[in-house]
Scaffold this motif. Structure first.
Motif, PDB file in Angstrom:
ATOM      1  N   SER A 154       0.843  -1.152   0.151  1.00  0.00           N
ATOM      2  CA  SER A 154       0.028   0.020  -0.004  1.00  0.00           C
ATOM      3  C   SER A 154       1.001   1.285   0.116  1.00  0.00           C
ATOM      4  O   SER A 154       0.251   2.495  -0.023  1.00  0.00           O
ATOM      5  N   ALA A 155       2.296   1.155  -0.147  1.00  0.00           N
ATOM      6  CA  ALA A 155       2.853   2.267  -0.155  1.00  0.00           C
ATOM      7  C   ALA A 155       3.009   3.021  -1.485  1.00  0.00           C
ATOM      8  O   ALA A 155       2.775   2.363  -2.668  1.00  0.00           O
ATOM      9  N   ALA A 156       3.499   4.117  -1.429  1.00  0.00           N
ATOM     10  CA  ALA A 156       3.642   4.897  -2.823  1.00  0.00           C
ATOM     11  C   ALA A 156       4.403   4.257  -3.586  1.00  0.00           C
ATOM     12  O   ALA A 156       4.178   4.252  -5.122  1.00  0.00           O
ATOM     13  N   ASP A 157       5.696   3.772  -3.362  1.00  0.00           N
ATOM     14  CA  ASP A 157       6.564   2.850  -4.320  1.00  0.00           C
ATOM     15  C   ASP A 157       7.386   1.897  -3.233  1.00  0.00           C
ATOM     16  O   ASP A 157       7.161   1.852  -2.277  1.00  0.00           O
ATOM     17  N   ARG A 158       8.052   1.173  -4.190  1.00  0.00           N
ATOM     18  CA  ARG A 158       8.809  -0.048  -3.375  1.00  0.00           C
ATOM     19  C   ARG A 158       9.729   0.453  -2.478  1.00  0.00           C
ATOM     20  O   ARG A 158       9.848  -0.293  -1.725  1.00  0.00           O
ATOM     21  N   LYS A 159      10.380   1.522  -2.604  1.00  0.00           N
ATOM     22  CA  LYS A 159      11.427   2.077  -1.720  1.00  0.00           C
ATOM     23  C   LYS A 159      10.832   2.248  -0.324  1.00  0.00           C
ATOM     24  O   LYS A 159      11.212   1.986   0.770  1.00  0.00           O
ATOM     25  N   GLN A 160       9.790   3.131  -0.445  1.00  0.00           N
ATOM     26  CA  GLN A 160       8.960   3.529   0.619  1.00  0.00           C
ATOM     27  C   GLN A 160       8.460   2.355   1.400  1.00  0.00           C
ATOM     28  O   GLN A 160       8.344   2.179   2.739  1.00  0.00           O
ATOM     29  N   GLY A 161       8.000   1.576   0.635  1.00  0.00           N
ATOM     30  CA  GLY A 161       7.353   0.168   1.138  1.00  0.00           C
ATOM     31  C   GLY A 161       8.224  -0.639   1.904  1.00  0.00           C
ATOM     32  O   GLY A 161       7.842  -0.917   3.351  1.00  0.00           O
ATOM     33  N   VAL A 162       9.377  -0.656   1.748  1.00  0.00           N
ATOM     34  CA  VAL A 162      10.190  -1.600   2.272  1.00  0.00           C
ATOM     35  C   VAL A 162      11.055  -0.905   3.563  1.00  0.00           C
ATOM     36  O   VAL A 162      10.798  -1.474   4.630  1.00  0.00           O
ATOM     37  N   GLU A 163      10.905   0.549   3.265  1.00  0.00           N
ATOM     38  CA  GLU A 163      11.379   1.484   4.680  1.00  0.00           C
ATOM     39  C   GLU A 163      10.237   1.142   5.557  1.00  0.00           C
ATOM     40  O   GLU A 163      10.536   0.980   7.101  1.00  0.00           O
ATOM     41  N   GLN A 164       9.018   1.315   5.200  1.00  0.00           N
ATOM     42  CA  GLN A 164       7.932   1.299   6.053  1.00  0.00           C
ATOM     43  C   GLN A 164       7.901  -0.178   6.677  1.00  0.00           C
ATOM     44  O   GLN A 164       7.535  -0.011   7.892  1.00  0.00           O
ATOM     45  N   SER A 165       7.725  -1.046   5.836  1.00  0.00           N
ATOM     46  CA  SER A 165       7.551  -2.463   6.486  1.00  0.00           C
ATOM     47  C   SER A 165       8.761  -2.798   7.309  1.00  0.00           C
ATOM     48  O   SER A 165       8.658  -3.635   8.516  1.00  0.00           O
ATOM     49  N   PHE A 166       9.895  -2.491   6.963  1.00  0.00           N
ATOM     50  CA  PHE A 166      11.154  -2.782   8.000  1.00  0.00           C
ATOM     51  C   PHE A 166      10.986  -2.059   9.276  1.00  0.00           C
ATOM     52  O   PHE A 166      11.239  -2.765  10.345  1.00  0.00           O
ATOM     53  N   ALA A 167      10.414  -0.641   9.131  1.00  0.00           N
ATOM     54  CA  ALA A 167      10.321  -0.139  10.393  1.00  0.00           C
ATOM     55  C   ALA A 167       9.010  -0.968  11.315  1.00  0.00           C
ATOM     56  O   ALA A 167       9.326  -0.994  12.488  1.00  0.00           O
ATOM     57  N   ALA A 168       8.250  -1.363  10.708  1.00  0.00           N
ATOM     58  CA  ALA A 168       7.155  -2.164  11.497  1.00  0.00           C
ATOM     59  C   ALA A 168       7.448  -3.591  11.869  1.00  0.00           C
ATOM     60  O   ALA A 168       7.352  -4.032  12.813  1.00  0.00           O
ATOM     61  N   LEU A 169       8.623  -4.218  11.230  1.00  0.00           N
ATOM     62  CA  LEU A 169       9.064  -5.276  11.463  1.00  0.00           C
ATOM     63  C   LEU A 169       9.887  -5.410  12.805  1.00  0.00           C
ATOM     64  O   LEU A 169       9.787  -5.965  13.819  1.00  0.00           O
ATOM     65  N   VAL A 170      10.671  -4.225  12.881  1.00  0.00           N
ATOM     66  CA  VAL A 170      11.725  -3.824  14.157  1.00  0.00           C
ATOM     67  C   VAL A 170      10.605  -3.546  15.240  1.00  0.00           C
ATOM     68  O   VAL A 170      10.822  -3.951  16.164  1.00  0.00           O
ATOM     69  N   LYS A 171       9.537  -2.764  15.070  1.00  0.00           N
ATOM     70  CA  LYS A 171       8.623  -2.489  16.083  1.00  0.00           C
ATOM     71  C   LYS A 171       7.964  -3.548  16.553  1.00  0.00           C
ATOM     72  O   LYS A 171       7.862  -4.005  17.859  1.00  0.00           O
ATOM     73  N   THR A 172       7.596  -4.688  15.672  1.00  0.00           N
ATOM     74  CA  THR A 172       6.894  -5.866  15.963  1.00  0.00           C
ATOM     75  C   THR A 172       7.811  -6.596  16.990  1.00  0.00           C
ATOM     76  O   THR A 172       7.190  -7.290  17.968  1.00  0.00           O
ATOM     77  N   ILE A 173       8.877  -6.755  16.605  1.00  0.00           N
ATOM     78  CA  ILE A 173       9.947  -7.534  17.279  1.00  0.00           C
ATOM     79  C   ILE A 173      10.216  -7.260  18.477  1.00  0.00           C
ATOM     80  O   ILE A 173      10.281  -7.953  19.467  1.00  0.00           O
ATOM     81  N   GLY A 174      10.096  -5.792  18.545  1.00  0.00           N
ATOM     82  CA  GLY A 174      10.646  -5.265  19.980  1.00  0.00           C
ATOM     83  C   GLY A 174       9.175  -5.308  20.809  1.00  0.00           C
ATOM     84  O   GLY A 174       9.427  -5.773  22.014  1.00  0.00           O
ATOM     85  N   ASP A 175       8.006  -4.959  20.288  1.00  0.00           N
ATOM     86  CA  ASP A 175       6.882  -5.216  21.148  1.00  0.00           C
ATOM     87  C   ASP A 175       6.625  -6.833  21.584  1.00  0.00           C
ATOM     88  O   ASP A 175       6.169  -7.062  22.511  1.00  0.00           O
ATOM     89  N   LEU A 176       7.061  -7.781  20.864  1.00  0.00           N
ATOM     90  CA  LEU A 176       7.117  -9.102  21.261  1.00  0.00           C
ATOM     91  C   LEU A 176       8.353  -9.457  22.334  1.00  0.00           C
ATOM     92  O   LEU A 176       8.324 -10.405  22.858  1.00  0.00           O
ATOM     93  N   GLY A 177       9.146  -8.434  22.647  1.00  0.00           N
ATOM     94  CA  GLY A 177      10.199  -8.457  23.720  1.00  0.00           C
ATOM     95  C   GLY A 177      11.324  -9.159  22.891  1.00  0.00           C
ATOM     96  O   GLY A 177      12.469  -9.740  23.756  1.00  0.00           O
ATOM     97  N   PHE A 178      11.696  -9.077  21.806  1.00  0.00           N
ATOM     98  CA  PHE A 178      13.074  -9.451  20.982  1.00  0.00           C
ATOM     99  C   PHE A 178      13.873  -8.183  20.735  1.00  0.00           C
ATOM    100  O   PHE A 178      13.124  -7.217  20.252  1.00  0.00           O
ATOM    101  N   ASP A 179      15.224  -8.442  20.506  1.00  0.00           N
ATOM    102  CA  ASP A 179      15.964  -7.202  20.157  1.00  0.00           C
ATOM    103  C   ASP A 179      16.171  -7.293  18.552  1.00  0.00           C
ATOM    104  O   ASP A 179      17.006  -6.478  18.129  1.00  0.00           O
ATOM    105  N   SER A 180      15.901  -8.795  18.090  1.00  0.00           N
ATOM    106  CA  SER A 180      16.177  -8.765  16.566  1.00  0.00           C
ATOM    107  C   SER A 180      15.216  -9.889  15.912  1.00  0.00           C
ATOM    108  O   SER A 180      14.709 -10.721  16.649  1.00  0.00           O
TER     109      SER A 180
END
Ligand SMILES: Cc1cc2nc3c(=O)[nH]c(=O)nc-3n(C[C@H](O)[C@H](O)[C@H](O)COP(=O)(O)O)c2cc1C
Length: 176
Positions: free
Chosen positions: A140-166
């Motif tokens: 749903s991102a405007a382009d591929r680059k932004q999509g990867v940046e946004q999903s990467f940030a969401a991946l990092v956040k989800t991992i943190g929320d689940l209590g993991f550091d990577s």
């Protein structure tokens, strides 16, 4: 979402003691594929050697996981990851992958090596909804680059929320 007619929706499996092995150069071009790899992917050795590893890319696989993989291995780290792959005829198969850098005798990094084993079903049940969320962000991102940046940030956040550091720690925990 539109139906992807290049996919069969048929899942392939392999034996618990099988190991799918490939090696690549530094750009991800395949330089070695074992018989288990040929069997499950449906490609011949001639088709795979020299091809980019993305030949197996399945559209259900979020790009941010590959960004994580490339960022880590390029720095000389090993990576564990769950990956869904597309066989030549459109079937798919899940793997638990371990990717490591390869070095020559002078210590120079010359390529990468990956071993893949059968994943635990419980681990796939954890990873699937996470990947669906990440893919949704990418698509749903405007382009591929932004999509990867946004999903990467969401991946990092989800991992943190689940209590993991990577991502690796999450993967190692759910694979036990
Ligand atoms: C050793 C090694 C093994 C890889 N194995 C796979 C794989 O099994 N499936 C896959 O889709 N990508 C694999 N990749 C990642 C691909 O090189 C690529 O980054 C990914 O398919 C995404 O393709 P794209 O960058 O064209 O979107 C591997 C990379 C390396 C270095």
């Amino acid at each position: 979402m539109a139906i992807d007619r290049s996919l069969s929706n048929v899942e392939r499996t392999f034996q618990w003691d099988d190991v799918i092995v490939s090696k690549t150069d530094l750009t991800g071009k395949i330089t070695y594929a074992n018989d288990v790899f040929l069997g499950i992917s449906g490609y011949t050795e001639e088709e795979l050697l020299g091809a980019p590893h993305s030949i197996l890319r399945h559209p259900a696989m979020p790009r941010c996981v590959f960004k994580f993989l490339w960022d880590r291995i390029a720095l000389g780290h090993e990576v564990f990851a769950y990956v869904i792959n597309r066989a030549k005829n459109g079937d798919h198969y899940w793997v638990f992958a371990h990717v490591t850098p390869c070095y020559d005798q002078t210590g120079k990094m010359v390529g990468y090596h990956s071993n893949r084993r059968v994943p635990k079903p419980e681990a796939i049940a954890t990873v699937k909804p996470l990947y669906e969320t990440l893919l949704g962000i990418e698509n749903s991102a405007a382009d591929r680059k932004q999509g990867v940046e946004q999903s990467f940030a969401a991946l990092v956040k989800t991992i943190g929320d689940l209590g993991f550091d990577s991502y690796d720690r999450l993967v190692m925990t759910i694979s036990r």
